[in-house]
Enzyme design. Structure first.
Site: not given
Length: 563
Positions: A302, A300, A141, A298
């Site tokens: 999400d 990834d 993340s 960010d």
């Protein structure tokens, strides 16, 4: 486990990865203990840890062992099991994804893997679209570059439940990391059909679902607003810009230094849009371009953070709570205006997200469901609504940590969806001559000023982990005796909600929420993925200055417990 003996065993057997082998040889006693004093924890968030050698690290061996445990679980619970796999831009993400696919292939679990890096919500989507038994996303993340992780999704596209995680962990713990893990050759498995690449039609279908989340319902808005976008060297570039351009937003400038995938994150060591430093370069671009709106996702993709121009021409960052409140009000207002509100509308938020969201929802006749921290619990509630035949009831879900979702097509927060809705909302108000700051101030005038902050306290290594556990034990003991803590910042504690006992039908979780006088609150919880304790402070006050002063006082008192 005797960590010294395990270290010696790794020195003999961990020869397949040259980086791991070299690191093992260079370790001193302190590094050996930190790398081997425990196995990397597996839970509802999967695995997450520092990349490197050892049982407490992310490497091809710990990834393969987790994959073997998951494969064993799937073979016990599913006929013809299959998995959708994705990965982000982090160091070794593609390698770890391929290792996972090789383990699944060797165990009779069909592996569908994205042919290139893509956002985490595309794994949730592919799991549902392809009808796989599970999903795996290799990502850490928004953590610093030294981290990587391994998230697991159920067949519903939602992160695994506590029960499923416990069963998978049970399978993992039965395994010897070197003796019990099967792996097939990637290219051979690809040729034999045991591994296959996920086709582009699935990505196109995902983008189409995001585009359907518009709540303009035929209204025309000015889409020529100047947008600066940063993927923060992650996965968002292709799906975010594609979605925006296909929906008519052509005036987009991408932050060049943060455009291409790079797991070292050279311009933002902590690639989290919640952090001002991660947004700094984007804000410089916004000033140069005289942009109307700055977006950043960010690594990834999400989470999404934004900054908007104020009356002085400076750029102001909005918090996840503020953006979530704006989106909630916009979606509700548009649905109400166009007669598109479902019969039993539902908004879902986490218990650490601003309570003002519930006030806005109530104003529009929308029911609020509060869940534990983690978007998986929002996804779980969407699934429950679907089982009740009320899938259309869900209109929005959000959390203070910059996660948003307005549709049930995935069961995780979606930065592509969030970025698109933010641009639409911005354009809608801009067409009327209203800024997002104007709208936010209007909400504060209607519902009262609210200040919400998050503070994290790090506890690295084995000693830090033990200290973190002891601090939480002390908080729980005090709740039981009521001897020490009576107020924070002069605000009397009226009620303490101890979620470790499973309140309000929610799963048991190590979270304490202190409800204070005058609509203030404090939440204390350990992170599920990092060696951190987190505090969430919510302050209600007549204005920003008095709210900030009270927040600072509460923060100071809380900080004393973590020293």
């Amino acid at each position: 486990m005797d960590y010294k003996k395990e270290y010696e065993r790794w020195c003999r057997l961990a020869v397949a990865d040259a980086d791991v082998a070299a690191e093992l040889k260079a370790m001193d006693d302190a590094k050996i203990e930190d790398a081997f004093y425990r196995d990397l924890a597996f839970g509802t968030g999967g695995l997450r840890g520092v990349i490197g050698a050892g049982t407490n690290r992310m490497n091809i061996y710990t990834v393969a062992k987790a994959s073997q445990g998951l494969a064993n679980y799937l073979n016990q619970t599913t006929e013809k099991p299959s998995v959708a796999i994705g990965y982000d831009s982090r160091i070794k993400s593609q390698l770890f994804a391929r290792v996972a696919a090789q383990v699944f292939a060797a165990n009779g679990v069909k592996a569908h893997i994205w042919p290139r890096l893509l956002p985490v919500p595309t794994v949730s989507y592919a799991t549902r679209y392809l009808g796989t038994s599970a999903g795996v996303m290799v990502t850490a993340s928004h953590n610093p570059s030294k981290y990587n992780g391994y998230k697991v999704y159920g067949a519903d596209g939602c992160q695994i439940t506590t029960e499923a995680a416990a069963k998978i962990l049970g399978e993992i713990e039965k395994l010897d990391i070197f003796g019990d893990v099967k792996q097939a050759d990637f290219e051979e498995s690809l040729a034999e059909g045991k591994i296959s690449y996920i086709p582009d039609e699935v990505l196109t279908a995902f983008v189409e679902e995001v585009k359907k989340q518009s709540v303009l319902f035929g209204e025309t808005v000015n889409k020529d607003v100047a947008i600066v976008y940063s993927p923060l060297n992650g996965t968002g570039l292709e799906p975010v810009t594609r979605t925006l351009r296909e929906m008519g937003y052509g005036n987009i400038t991408v932050v060049k230094e943060q455009e291409q995938p790079d797991g070292n994150f050279p311009t933002c060591p902590y690639p989290n849009p919640e952090i001002k430093e991660a947004m700094a370069l984007g804000m410089e671009y916004a000033k140069k371009c005289n942009a109307d709106l700055l977006l950043a996702t960010d690594p990834d993709c999400d989470r999404v953070g934004i900054a908007v121009k104020d009356k002085n021409g400076d750029y102001q960052l909005l918090s996840g709570n503020e953006t979530g409140l704006l989106l909630l009000d916009y979606i509700c207002a548009q649905r109400q205006k166009h007669g598109k509100m479902p019969a039993d509308p539902v908004m879902i938020k986490t218990i650490v997200t601003t309570d003002m969201g519930e006030q806005i929802a109530t104003h529009y006749g929308v029911r609020t469901i509060n869940v534990l921290t983690g978007f998986k619990f929002i996804g779980e509630q969407i699934g429950l609504l679907e089982k009740q035949g009320k899938a259309d009831s869900y209109i929005f879900g959000f959390e203070e940590s910059y996660g948003y979702l307005s549709g049930g097509y995935v069961r995780d927060k979606d930065g592509v969806n969030g970025a698109y809705l933010i641009c639409e909302m911005f354009s809608y108000y801009a067409t009327q001559g209203i800024s997002l700051l104007d709208k936010l101030n209007e909400l504060y005038k209607t519902y009262g000023y609210a200040l919400n902050t998050l503070h994290s306290y790090e506890f690295d290594g084995s000693a830090g982990f033990a200290k973190m556990q002891k601090i939480m034990e002390q908080f729980h003991q005090d709740v039981g005796t009521g001897k020490t803590i009576h107020a924070f910042g002069g605000k009397e504690i009226r009620t303490v909600l101890d979620y470790s006992k499973g309140l309000d039908g929610l799963p048991k979780s190590d979270v304490l929420k202190y409800l204070l006088a005058d609509h203030c609150s404090v939440v204390v919880r350990p992170s599920g993925t990092e060696p951190k304790l987190k505090t969430y402070i919510s302050v209600s006050a007549p204005d920003h200055a008095s709210a900030a002063a009270l927040e600072e006082k509460i923060t100071g008192e809380l900080g004393a417990f973590f020293r």
